[in-house]
Every structure is written in C-alpha cells, then in structure tokens.
Design a protein around this motif. Structure first.
Motif, PDB file in Angstrom:
ATOM      1  N   GLU A 159       0.844  -1.198   0.000  1.00  0.00           N
ATOM      2  CA  GLU A 159       0.000   0.000   0.000  1.00  0.00           C
ATOM      3  C   GLU A 159       0.878   1.246   0.000  1.00  0.00           C
ATOM      4  O   GLU A 159       1.881   1.314   0.699  1.00  0.00           O
ATOM      5  N   SER A 160       0.490   2.235  -0.770  1.00  0.00           N
ATOM      6  CA  SER A 160       1.313   3.431  -0.914  1.00  0.00           C
ATOM      7  C   SER A 160       0.850   4.598  -0.052  1.00  0.00           C
ATOM      8  O   SER A 160       1.561   5.584   0.083  1.00  0.00           O
ATOM      9  N   ARG A 161      -0.344   4.488   0.552  1.00  0.00           N
ATOM     10  CA  ARG A 161      -0.836   5.578   1.387  1.00  0.00           C
ATOM     11  C   ARG A 161      -1.486   5.010   2.639  1.00  0.00           C
ATOM     12  O   ARG A 161      -2.094   3.952   2.600  1.00  0.00           O
ATOM     13  N   ALA A 162      -1.351   5.755   3.719  1.00  0.00           N
ATOM     14  CA  ALA A 162      -1.984   5.359   4.967  1.00  0.00           C
ATOM     15  C   ALA A 162      -3.444   5.794   4.976  1.00  0.00           C
ATOM     16  O   ALA A 162      -3.809   6.813   4.392  1.00  0.00           O
ATOM     17  N   MET A 163      -4.271   5.018   5.639  1.00  0.00           N
ATOM     18  CA  MET A 163      -5.672   5.378   5.828  1.00  0.00           C
ATOM     19  C   MET A 163      -5.774   6.474   6.885  1.00  0.00           C
ATOM     20  O   MET A 163      -4.876   6.649   7.712  1.00  0.00           O
ATOM     21  N   TYR A 164      -6.880   7.197   6.864  1.00  0.00           N
ATOM     22  CA  TYR A 164      -7.132   8.153   7.937  1.00  0.00           C
ATOM     23  C   TYR A 164      -7.457   7.411   9.228  1.00  0.00           C
ATOM     24  O   TYR A 164      -8.170   6.406   9.228  1.00  0.00           O
ATOM     25  N   TYR A 165      -6.953   7.930  10.317  1.00  0.00           N
ATOM     26  CA  TYR A 165      -7.262   7.383  11.627  1.00  0.00           C
ATOM     27  C   TYR A 165      -8.762   7.494  11.890  1.00  0.00           C
ATOM     28  O   TYR A 165      -9.386   8.515  11.618  1.00  0.00           O
ATOM     29  N   GLY A 166      -9.331   6.409  12.437  1.00  0.00           N
ATOM     30  CA  GLY A 166     -10.742   6.401  12.764  1.00  0.00           C
ATOM     31  C   GLY A 166     -11.651   5.905  11.662  1.00  0.00           C
ATOM     32  O   GLY A 166     -12.843   5.693  11.889  1.00  0.00           O
ATOM     33  N   ARG A 167     -11.116   5.692  10.450  1.00  0.00           N
ATOM     34  CA  ARG A 167     -11.930   5.211   9.337  1.00  0.00           C
ATOM     35  C   ARG A 167     -12.153   3.705   9.394  1.00  0.00           C
ATOM     36  O   ARG A 167     -13.177   3.208   8.959  1.00  0.00           O
ATOM     37  N   ASP A 168     -11.173   2.966   9.888  1.00  0.00           N
ATOM     38  CA  ASP A 168     -11.245   1.509   9.928  1.00  0.00           C
ATOM     39  C   ASP A 168     -10.685   1.048  11.269  1.00  0.00           C
ATOM     40  O   ASP A 168      -9.481   1.135  11.515  1.00  0.00           O
ATOM     41  N   ARG A 169     -11.534   0.545  12.137  1.00  0.00           N
ATOM     42  CA  ARG A 169     -11.119   0.124  13.472  1.00  0.00           C
ATOM     43  C   ARG A 169      -9.987  -0.888  13.415  1.00  0.00           C
ATOM     44  O   ARG A 169      -9.076  -0.868  14.250  1.00  0.00           O
ATOM     45  N   GLU A 170     -10.008  -1.772  12.420  1.00  0.00           N
ATOM     46  CA  GLU A 170      -8.987  -2.804  12.318  1.00  0.00           C
ATOM     47  C   GLU A 170      -7.606  -2.235  12.010  1.00  0.00           C
ATOM     48  O   GLU A 170      -6.586  -2.870  12.297  1.00  0.00           O
ATOM     49  N   ARG A 171      -7.568  -1.055  11.418  1.00  0.00           N
ATOM     50  CA  ARG A 171      -6.285  -0.443  11.060  1.00  0.00           C
ATOM     51  C   ARG A 171      -5.799   0.573  12.100  1.00  0.00           C
ATOM     52  O   ARG A 171      -4.636   0.970  12.067  1.00  0.00           O
ATOM     53  N   ASP A 172      -6.666   1.017  12.985  1.00  0.00           N
ATOM     54  CA  ASP A 172      -6.255   2.004  13.980  1.00  0.00           C
ATOM     55  C   ASP A 172      -5.246   1.387  14.952  1.00  0.00           C
ATOM     56  O   ASP A 172      -5.380   0.226  15.357  1.00  0.00           O
ATOM     57  N   VAL A 173      -4.248   2.161  15.320  1.00  0.00           N
ATOM     58  CA  VAL A 173      -3.271   1.741  16.321  1.00  0.00           C
ATOM     59  C   VAL A 173      -3.143   2.837  17.370  1.00  0.00           C
ATOM     60  O   VAL A 173      -3.264   4.028  17.066  1.00  0.00           O
ATOM     61  N   LEU A 188       4.849   1.064  22.715  1.00  0.00           N
ATOM     62  CA  LEU A 188       4.066  -0.040  23.257  1.00  0.00           C
ATOM     63  C   LEU A 188       2.648   0.044  22.711  1.00  0.00           C
ATOM     64  O   LEU A 188       1.958   1.051  22.905  1.00  0.00           O
ATOM     65  N   LEU A 189       2.213  -0.994  21.996  1.00  0.00           N
ATOM     66  CA  LEU A 189       0.910  -1.008  21.332  1.00  0.00           C
ATOM     67  C   LEU A 189       0.047  -2.130  21.911  1.00  0.00           C
ATOM     68  O   LEU A 189       0.158  -3.289  21.507  1.00  0.00           O
ATOM     69  N   PRO A 190      -0.834  -1.812  22.854  1.00  0.00           N
ATOM     70  CA  PRO A 190      -1.667  -2.845  23.464  1.00  0.00           C
ATOM     71  C   PRO A 190      -2.811  -3.277  22.551  1.00  0.00           C
ATOM     72  O   PRO A 190      -3.394  -2.477  21.830  1.00  0.00           O
ATOM     73  N   ARG A 191      -3.094  -4.566  22.567  1.00  0.00           N
ATOM     74  CA  ARG A 191      -4.224  -5.168  21.870  1.00  0.00           C
ATOM     75  C   ARG A 191      -4.335  -4.755  20.403  1.00  0.00           C
ATOM     76  O   ARG A 191      -5.355  -4.233  19.958  1.00  0.00           O
ATOM     77  N   PRO A 192      -3.278  -4.964  19.613  1.00  0.00           N
ATOM     78  CA  PRO A 192      -3.403  -4.712  18.170  1.00  0.00           C
ATOM     79  C   PRO A 192      -4.436  -5.652  17.570  1.00  0.00           C
ATOM     80  O   PRO A 192      -4.745  -6.701  18.139  1.00  0.00           O
ATOM     81  N   HIS A 193      -4.971  -5.276  16.433  1.00  0.00           N
ATOM     82  CA  HIS A 193      -6.060  -6.053  15.833  1.00  0.00           C
ATOM     83  C   HIS A 193      -5.566  -7.230  15.002  1.00  0.00           C
ATOM     84  O   HIS A 193      -6.375  -8.001  14.491  1.00  0.00           O
ATOM     85  N   PHE A 194      -4.239  -7.372  14.842  1.00  0.00           N
ATOM     86  CA  PHE A 194      -3.686  -8.488  14.087  1.00  0.00           C
ATOM     87  C   PHE A 194      -2.733  -9.285  14.971  1.00  0.00           C
ATOM     88  O   PHE A 194      -1.859  -8.714  15.623  1.00  0.00           O
ATOM     89  N   GLU A 195      -2.898 -10.585  15.012  1.00  0.00           N
ATOM     90  CA  GLU A 195      -1.908 -11.560  15.452  1.00  0.00           C
ATOM     91  C   GLU A 195      -1.628 -11.628  16.940  1.00  0.00           C
ATOM     92  O   GLU A 195      -1.704 -12.696  17.529  1.00  0.00           O
ATOM     93  N   SER A 196      -1.274 -10.528  17.587  1.00  0.00           N
ATOM     94  CA  SER A 196      -0.723 -10.594  18.944  1.00  0.00           C
ATOM     95  C   SER A 196      -1.605  -9.876  19.962  1.00  0.00           C
ATOM     96  O   SER A 196      -2.548  -9.170  19.614  1.00  0.00           O
ATOM     97  N   GLN A 197      -1.226 -10.043  21.226  1.00  0.00           N
ATOM     98  CA  GLN A 197      -1.903  -9.329  22.307  1.00  0.00           C
ATOM     99  C   GLN A 197      -1.263  -7.972  22.580  1.00  0.00           C
ATOM    100  O   GLN A 197      -1.936  -7.031  22.988  1.00  0.00           O
ATOM    101  N   THR A 198       0.034  -7.886  22.354  1.00  0.00           N
ATOM    102  CA  THR A 198       0.759  -6.624  22.522  1.00  0.00           C
ATOM    103  C   THR A 198       1.916  -6.591  21.524  1.00  0.00           C
ATOM    104  O   THR A 198       2.614  -7.594  21.365  1.00  0.00           O
ATOM    105  N   ASP A 199       2.102  -5.465  20.879  1.00  0.00           N
ATOM    106  CA  ASP A 199       3.279  -5.236  20.041  1.00  0.00           C
ATOM    107  C   ASP A 199       4.186  -4.239  20.733  1.00  0.00           C
ATOM    108  O   ASP A 199       3.721  -3.237  21.288  1.00  0.00           O
TER     109      ASP A 199
END
Length: 206
Positions: A159-173, A188-199
């Motif tokens: 992907e060449s551009r980032a999405m706006y924050y708040g547009r897609d819950r799965e992409r928000d960090v 420290l990124l708690p509860r990311p929406h992909f793969e892990s419990q904490t990044d």
C-alpha cells in the motif's frame, strides 16, 4: 486465520511504499490526544498494563521466558523512565509481538530492525515506520511525565498511502512512547487487531 498467517509470513519483506505524511493521517489533530482518540482506543490505552501482563504470561507459558528475560527493560511493564519527548530523527525499530491473539498463533516472535522516523508535525511529532510489511504511521501527542501517546493507522504490504485514523477500526493503532534507557525508547501497542496481544517496537537512534 489465513490472513494473519500471511501477514506474519511477509513481515520481514522490504516495502518501498510512500506513505501519507504522519500529520495528515489524523484529519483534525488537536494537541490533546483525548480529543482525537476513538472510544476503542481509549479503552486500549487505559488497559495497556493488564494487556501487556497477560501477553507476557501467555508467552512465558509457551516456552519463551528466556527470550523475554533477554530483552530486559524492553519487555518490563514498568520500565518507563520519563525524561521528556522522544527526539526527532531516524531510528532503527525492532518489532516484538507478544502473546497470541487467537489459539494456534505464535505467542512470541521478534523481527529484525527496520527503519523508523520521528519528525516535527507543526506542534506535534509524527512517527512513521518506513519499511517492513506492517508499518505504523501517526502522531505522537503529549502524555504525562512518564510517556507520550501515539495514535495512527497501519499500512500493509505494498500500500502506498496510509488510511485516515478512525476510518477503519482494524487499522487504527494506539499506544505509548516511553524512554527505557539511555538512547533507547519503545512504542508499546496494546491489543493490536492483528496476530498478537501486545506489540512492542524498540526504538534506537541510527
């Protein structure tokens, strides 16, 4: 499950995407992060410590206690030292995913260092992970004496551009930037929406 495994498999591949500048990822930035954060991210930020502790417990229970110990302050929940905002500049950033988000996934995996950047975005700071197949980009807000607050989105693959924050819950960090040593920080990124419990991203100046 298939999508998560694919993301894990390609995380070490290089990416040459040109991302939207960090300051434009959040359409209506304000200096107070509380005026920007989604309801979901407010919860993730509030529960960061319990999420981190649970992630570490899952990783230890699955045989990764020695690997966690080797990381020292990076994977200690209460290792933040305070000392002001992270300096602007280029960083080597190493991602560690802790705790399996769903059964059957890896509970601990550490990736090699990629390139990250912190730069001034008007009266805030912008953070961007510049390489790798999962790239966080967003703004760093003033927090408290111990940490800053990060809000942004996740860029995937080519992907060449980032999405706006708040547009897609799965992409928000959302997470915290903390100093954990001399010339050493973590995102420290708690509860990311992909793969892990904490990044956890280790940030060391280039």
């Amino acid at each position: 499950m298939r999508r998560s495994l694919l993301l894990a498999a390609v995380l070490t591949l290089p990416a040459c995407a040109v991302m939207r500048p960090a300051g434009t990822v959040i359409q209506h930035p304000a200096r107070d992060w509380r005026q920007v954060a989604t309801a979901d991210d407010r919860i993730r930020l509030r529960e960061w410590r319990s999420s981190f502790v649970a992630a570490l417990a899952d990783a230890r229970a699955n045989g990764h206690a020695a690997a966690i110990a080797r990381e020292g302050a990076l994977l200690e929940p209460d290792s933040a030292l305070g000392g002001g905002p992270i300096p602007n500049g280029a960083y080597r950033c190493r991602t560690i995913k802790v705790g399996a988000r769903t059964p059957g996934m890896l509970s601990f995996i550490a990736y090699p260092a990629f390139r990250c950047r912190v730069r001034q975005e008007r009266d805030l700071q912008g953070f961007a992970k510049l390489s790798g197949s999962q790239r966080q980009v967003g703004l760093v807000f003033p927090g408290d004496m111990m940490r800053q607050v990060f809000l942004g989105t996740l860029v995937l693959g080519d992907e060449s551009r980032a999405m706006y924050y708040g547009r897609d819950r799965e992409r928000d960090v959302a997470g915290y930037v903390e100093r954990i040593g001399e010339n050493r920080w973590r995102l420290l990124l708690p509860r990311p929406h992909f793969e892990s419990q904490t990044d956890v991203l280790e940030l060391v100046p280039e």
